[in-house]
Design an enzyme around this catalytic site. Structure first.
Site, PDB file in Angstrom:
ATOM      1  CB  THR A 116      -0.893  -0.026   1.256  1.00 16.70           C
ATOM      2  OG1 THR A 116      -1.668  -1.221   1.209  1.00 16.70           O
ATOM      3  CG2 THR A 116      -1.808   1.183   1.325  1.00 16.70           C
ATOM      4  N   GLY A 238     -17.740  -2.440  18.275  1.00 14.67           N
ATOM      5  CA  GLY A 238     -16.800  -3.159  19.132  1.00 14.67           C
ATOM      6  C   GLY A 238     -15.810  -2.226  19.793  1.00 14.67           C
ATOM      7  CB  CYS A 245      -4.413  -2.741   6.899  1.00 14.70           C
ATOM      8  SG  CYS A 245      -3.443  -4.156   6.369  1.00 14.70           S
TER       9      CYS A 245
HETATM   10  C1  UGA Z   1      -8.155  -4.867   5.901  1.00 16.23           C
HETATM   11  C2  UGA Z   1      -9.152  -4.776   4.724  1.00 16.23           C
HETATM   12  O1  UGA Z   1     -10.405  -5.379   5.088  1.00 16.23           O
HETATM   13  C3  UGA Z   1      -8.593  -5.493   3.489  1.00 16.23           C
HETATM   14  O2  UGA Z   1      -9.480  -5.287   2.393  1.00 16.23           O
HETATM   15  C4  UGA Z   1      -7.228  -4.902   3.154  1.00 16.23           C
HETATM   16  O3  UGA Z   1      -6.625  -5.602   2.079  1.00 16.23           O
HETATM   17  C5  UGA Z   1      -6.294  -5.037   4.339  1.00 16.23           C
HETATM   18  O4  UGA Z   1      -6.883  -4.347   5.478  1.00 16.23           O
HETATM   19  C6  UGA Z   1      -4.986  -4.386   3.966  1.00 16.23           C
HETATM   20  O5  UGA Z   1      -4.959  -3.161   3.775  1.00 16.23           O
HETATM   21  O6  UGA Z   1      -4.005  -5.099   3.734  1.00 16.23           O
HETATM   22  P1  UGA Z   1      -7.554  -6.750   7.726  1.00 16.23           P
HETATM   23  O7  UGA Z   1      -6.674  -5.701   8.336  1.00 16.23           O
HETATM   24  O8  UGA Z   1      -7.036  -8.136   7.530  1.00 16.23           O
HETATM   25  O9  UGA Z   1      -8.023  -6.250   6.253  1.00 16.23           O
HETATM   26  O10 UGA Z   1      -8.810  -6.894   8.645  1.00 16.23           O
HETATM   27  P2  UGA Z   1     -10.363  -6.525   8.616  1.00 16.23           P
HETATM   28  O11 UGA Z   1     -11.138  -7.773   8.566  1.00 16.23           O
HETATM   29  O12 UGA Z   1     -10.678  -5.474   7.642  1.00 16.23           O
HETATM   30  O13 UGA Z   1     -10.521  -5.931  10.097  1.00 16.23           O
HETATM   31  C7  UGA Z   1      -9.817  -4.759  10.515  1.00 16.23           C
HETATM   32  C8  UGA Z   1     -10.241  -4.386  11.923  1.00 16.23           C
HETATM   33  O14 UGA Z   1     -11.573  -3.869  11.946  1.00 16.23           O
HETATM   34  C9  UGA Z   1     -10.222  -5.545  12.916  1.00 16.23           C
HETATM   35  O15 UGA Z   1      -9.692  -5.084  14.127  1.00 16.23           O
HETATM   36  C10 UGA Z   1     -11.699  -5.916  13.070  1.00 16.23           C
HETATM   37  O16 UGA Z   1     -12.008  -6.513  14.294  1.00 16.23           O
HETATM   38  C11 UGA Z   1     -12.340  -4.536  12.940  1.00 16.23           C
HETATM   39  N1  UGA Z   1     -13.746  -4.567  12.483  1.00 16.23           N
HETATM   40  C12 UGA Z   1     -14.046  -5.063  11.246  1.00 16.23           C
HETATM   41  C13 UGA Z   1     -14.748  -4.059  13.304  1.00 16.23           C
HETATM   42  O17 UGA Z   1     -14.501  -3.591  14.442  1.00 16.23           O
HETATM   43  N2  UGA Z   1     -16.044  -4.067  12.850  1.00 16.23           N
HETATM   44  C14 UGA Z   1     -16.368  -4.552  11.628  1.00 16.23           C
HETATM   45  O18 UGA Z   1     -17.577  -4.517  11.282  1.00 16.23           O
HETATM   46  C15 UGA Z   1     -15.348  -5.062  10.807  1.00 16.23           C
END
Ligand code: UGA
Length: 404
Positions: A116, A238, A245
């Site tokens: 990124t 949450g 990321c």
């Molecule tokens: C995120 C993006 O979703 C990916 O599309 C992107 O490729 C990636 O970053 C990156 O830039 O490399 P990731 O960091 O693996 O992916 O995790 P997510 O599933 O997006 O969750 C990120 C955070 O948000 C976690 O702490 C999760 O618990 C939190 N979250 C997610 C919430 O608190 N509420 C939600 O509804 C969704």
């Protein structure tokens, strides 16, 4: 094709494994010799669902090395090295250094940047190396990275001479958007910032719900998500977003825009709201700790989310540290992380963790924590991720749920 991948973190390793699965010959490079040695012995250096199986199954098409010379003759080299945010600005030294090294050993390869990076980075690298530089941001989530790479929602390809990148990903059958390097670079930041904004937005609505008798953010989010224009994703309230990321990318985008004279007010507010989540959760817990005479808490979940062993920017760790500073004893358990935290006690199972405390805190969404619903738990439960059904518990307090 003969493909190189530089930087074997989550993105690089998953990219290597999936490209080998689709019959490319892949050379993965990393400067960390320990990591390479582990990979050569057949052990993935990180936990990611299905990764080990992919690496084992495709081992005849995968080689790993710390020597850039092994990239010589590659058709394309993916750059997946880290881009940390330092003082609210992106630091591209690892990406630029990798590209210079690739240019020396394999001047005919196309460079495909997966890391990124802020808009303008690829063009700068093209000017300094004279190579073909394509932007191909990744949108995979840790925990489902293999599946996301096999079948992404879309493939963004920036730059001219982009055919090679399209050919590499043709097996996915996913829609492709071809554009400039700068648009591709910005699409990645804007996407992550938008998803982070959804999370902070629902977290603010959760705060409001907590003050309204009868209100519950889970129901509010479900109702909102039924509108196709809103969609149900990333509306789970949450303790805020963590990981390698969102926190890094929202800060870098804000800093990048600031340098361009643009104030991204929504991104700024998103970060502020996220930074306030841990204190909010601790205050909520402390109210009951005092009322109920709770001395020791068991915190379930340590990684930044379920499905991964990644603890970078883990909100659960911030929470545990905050609880300890508030004078509360903590024991904790995570299905895949066994990291020590000074001042807290690591438990080896849910049973051990729950058995040795006065109250339970849910800090991430592992399915296995739902076992609590069948354990006749009478201890108070603080559900900071809204994972559990409240009816199973006598004393249940959830984020975004009104409480007397
Ligand atoms: C995120 C993006 O979703 C990916 O599309 C992107 O490729 C990636 O970053 C990156 O830039 O490399 P990731 O960091 O693996 O992916 O995790 P997510 O599933 O997006 O969750 C990120 C955070 O948000 C976690 O702490 C999760 O618990 C939190 N979250 C997610 C919430 O608190 N509420 C939600 O509804 C969704």
């Amino acid at each position: 094709m003969k493909i190189g991948v530089v930087g074997l973190g989550y993105v690089g390793l998953v990219t290597s494994a999936v490209l080998a699965e689709h019959f490319n010959s892949v050379t993965g490079i990393d400067i960390d010799k320990n990591k390479i040695e582990r990979l050569l012995e057949g052990y993935p250096p990180l936990y990611e669902h299905n990764l080990k199986e992919y690496l084992v199954r495709n081992k005849s098409r995968l080689t790993f090395s710390w020597d850039y010379n092994d990239l010589s003759g590659c058709d394309a080299v993916f750059v997946c090295t880290p881009t940390p945010t330092v003082n609210s600005r992106i630091d591209t030294k690892h990406v630029e250094g990798s590209c210079r090294a690739i240019a020396k050993v394999s001047p005919d390869s196309a460079i495909i940047i997966k890391s990124t990076v802020t808009p303008g980075t690829a063009s700068k690298i093209r000017e300094s190396t004279g190579l073909t530089v394509i932007s191909n941001p990744e949108f995979t989530r840790e925990g489902s990275a293999i599946m996301d790479t096999e079948k992404p929602d879309r493939i963004i390809i920036g730059g001219d001479k982009d055919d090679i990148c399209e050919t590499v990903w043709a097996f996915t059958g996913s829609p492709v958007l071809k554009t400039t390097n700068e648009n591709a670079e910005l699409i990645k930041y804007a996407s992550n910032a938008f998803l982070a904004t959804k999370i902070s937005f629902i977290n603010e609505i959760a705060n409001l719900c907590e003050t309204i008798p009868g209100a519950d953010v889970e129901i509010v989010a479900t109702g909102m998500g039924l509108d196709k224009r809103i969609a149900p994703y990333f509306l789970r309230a949450g303790i805020g977003y963590g990981g390698s990321c969102f926190p890094k990318d929202t800060q870098a985008l804000l800093g990048f825009a600031e340098d361009k004279g643009v104030d991204l007010k929504i991104v700024r507010a998103t970060i502020d709201v996220n930074n306030s989540r841990i204190n909010h959760a601790i205050e909520m817990i402390k109210e009951d700790v005092e009322k109920m005479g709770i001395k020791k808490l068991c915190v379930l979940g340590l990684a930044f989310k379920n499905g991964t062993d990644d603890v970078r920017e883990s909100r659960a760790i911030d929470l545990i540290k905050g609880l300890i500073s508030s004078g509360i004893e903590v024991t904790y358990y995570d299905p895949v992380v066994t990291q020590d935290i000074r001042g807290a006690e690591l438990s080896r199972s849910i049973g051990e963790c729950v058995g040795s405390c006065d109250a339970i805190v849910i800090a991430s969404e592992w399915n296995e924590f739902k076992e609590l619903q069948n354990m006749n738990v009478t201890k108070p439960v603080f559900d900071l991720k809204r994972l559990l059904e409240m009816n199973y518990f006598k004393h249940y307090r959830g984020i975004g749920l009104w409480h007397e």
